[in-house]
Design an enzyme around this catalytic site. Sequence first.
Site, PDB file in Angstrom:
ATOM      1  N   HIS A   1      49.824  28.216  38.954  1.00 48.66           N
ATOM      2  CA  HIS A   1      48.370  28.210  38.784  1.00 48.66           C
ATOM      3  C   HIS A   1      47.666  27.449  39.910  1.00 48.66           C
ATOM      4  O   HIS A   1      46.613  27.861  40.375  1.00 48.66           O
ATOM      5  CB  HIS A   1      48.053  27.560  37.435  1.00 48.66           C
ATOM      6  CG  HIS A   1      46.657  27.777  36.947  1.00 48.66           C
ATOM      7  ND1 HIS A   1      46.148  29.033  36.688  1.00 48.66           N
ATOM      8  CD2 HIS A   1      45.663  26.894  36.651  1.00 48.66           C
ATOM      9  CE1 HIS A   1      44.900  28.911  36.248  1.00 48.66           C
ATOM     10  NE2 HIS A   1      44.588  27.637  36.221  1.00 48.66           N
TER      11      HIS A   1
ATOM     12  N   ASP B   1      52.279  31.915  37.714  1.00 43.98           N
ATOM     13  CA  ASP B   1      51.244  31.464  36.791  1.00 43.98           C
ATOM     14  C   ASP B   1      51.350  32.252  35.493  1.00 43.98           C
ATOM     15  O   ASP B   1      51.561  33.471  35.511  1.00 43.98           O
ATOM     16  CB  ASP B   1      49.864  31.676  37.425  1.00 43.98           C
ATOM     17  CG  ASP B   1      48.744  31.072  36.589  1.00 43.98           C
ATOM     18  OD1 ASP B   1      49.037  30.279  35.671  1.00 43.98           O
ATOM     19  OD2 ASP B   1      47.576  31.383  36.871  1.00 43.98           O
TER      20      ASP B   1
ATOM     21  N   SER C   1      41.151  28.778  38.576  1.00 46.09           N
ATOM     22  CA  SER C   1      41.128  28.812  37.129  1.00 46.09           C
ATOM     23  C   SER C   1      39.718  29.102  36.595  1.00 46.09           C
ATOM     24  O   SER C   1      39.061  30.037  37.043  1.00 46.09           O
ATOM     25  CB  SER C   1      41.683  27.491  36.590  1.00 46.09           C
ATOM     26  OG  SER C   1      41.963  27.573  35.223  1.00 46.09           O
TER      27      SER C   1
END
Length: 441
Positions: free
Chosen positions: A420, A360, A159
Amino acid sequence: MIRTETSCRLVVVLFFIVNTGLSSPLSGKEDWDYVEVRDGAHMFWWLYYADSPSAHSMDLPLVLWLQGGPGGSGTGFGNFEEIGPLNRNQEPRKTSWVQAASVLFVDNPVGTGFSYTDGPGGYATDVSMVASDMLVLLQHFFKDKAEFQSVPFYIFSESYGGKMAAAISLELTKAVAHGSLKCNFAGVALGDSWISPLDSVMTWGPYLYTTSLLDEYGLAEVSSAADAVKRAVELQQFEKATELWSVTETVVEQNTNGVNFYNILTQEPDEGVVTSAGEDYISLQTRRHIQPLHSQSLSELMNGPIRKKLVIIPQNVTWGGQAEEVFSNMAGDFMKPVVDVVDQLLEAGVNVTIYNGQLDLIVDTMGQELWVKKLKWEGLPGFNKMRWTPLDDPASPGVTGAFYKNHKNFSFYWILKAGHMIPSDQGPMALQMLKMITQQA
């Protein structure tokens, strides 16, 4: 301050056993400490030495794990929810990365996790400052742990951690070349990374539409909100762009009945975040993207048994207590791209890997592929000509778990059935990827 005494670590483990009633959590070796990276700015690191039945720890690579947010704790979420030797319930994790590498978790930027600042002026405000702080920590670490100086050293990230990892890797490459830091830097892996925020935001609508999570009216509304973000970025109004990014997320939630930004197939009833009247966007984004990394059960673990085990955490420091301030101070830098940094890494010969989860949303694969196509790296045409190669899922032989492409010093992994947090969603495949990147498979 850097602590080196083995006896100190033994005392800590014994303290943990006596005062928590729990068994010693690991058969392997571990260590942790603080480094004051600037006046009043203290960063916490936690190292697990590789614990493999078939190889000595010094024969395996060293991996630095960087969490997202900014404000997510690697020593907490990355450690106990994703790749550490134990899960949140203090049970052994079968897909722990510690079986294939020594793993260094660092709570960064300053104020994240157990890291803390003595005052409001101690927070980082952009990735350049984050990279500078990390270089100070790594200089201390490799000086204190000289046995790791020749071990292949990789940075893995997730991220916003990927955006930080890119900047850190570039500064690390320069420091190694100049001789101000001694380590064997072998590459960086950018997982579901916030490298080009605008490319992510602009593809939310098309991605959700093609996965039947938006109708054409919703697509129009999400696209309109995303266009406002684009205009702000083009005008270099980056803090405004961060605020409009938050607005766009709200539009997405309203049109999808609260889709989960981290995995579009794991929505629970009433999961969507409802904006409270008068709530500023920083608080809203903290609830959306920081609090999920600080669940109540994880917070209880970190501020209870783990805090007792570590011993050195100052009395006035709470794990995650400064997370919102971390995010707030980085708001003006949040929507800035670092594609040019990835270009510089590739041109410098650094091994760069991109990996992304199929499910994601917040950093969807469509957006990742868009910014990759914008690279100016001379090897990009050759990369684009390649076909991807399927990889079996280690947990289900004969079933495709991922695809990947590699050309020169650039690789891309598409991880199927993952959102994610890839190691959490697809642990066996993530471990296999780690071994491939570090040339163990």
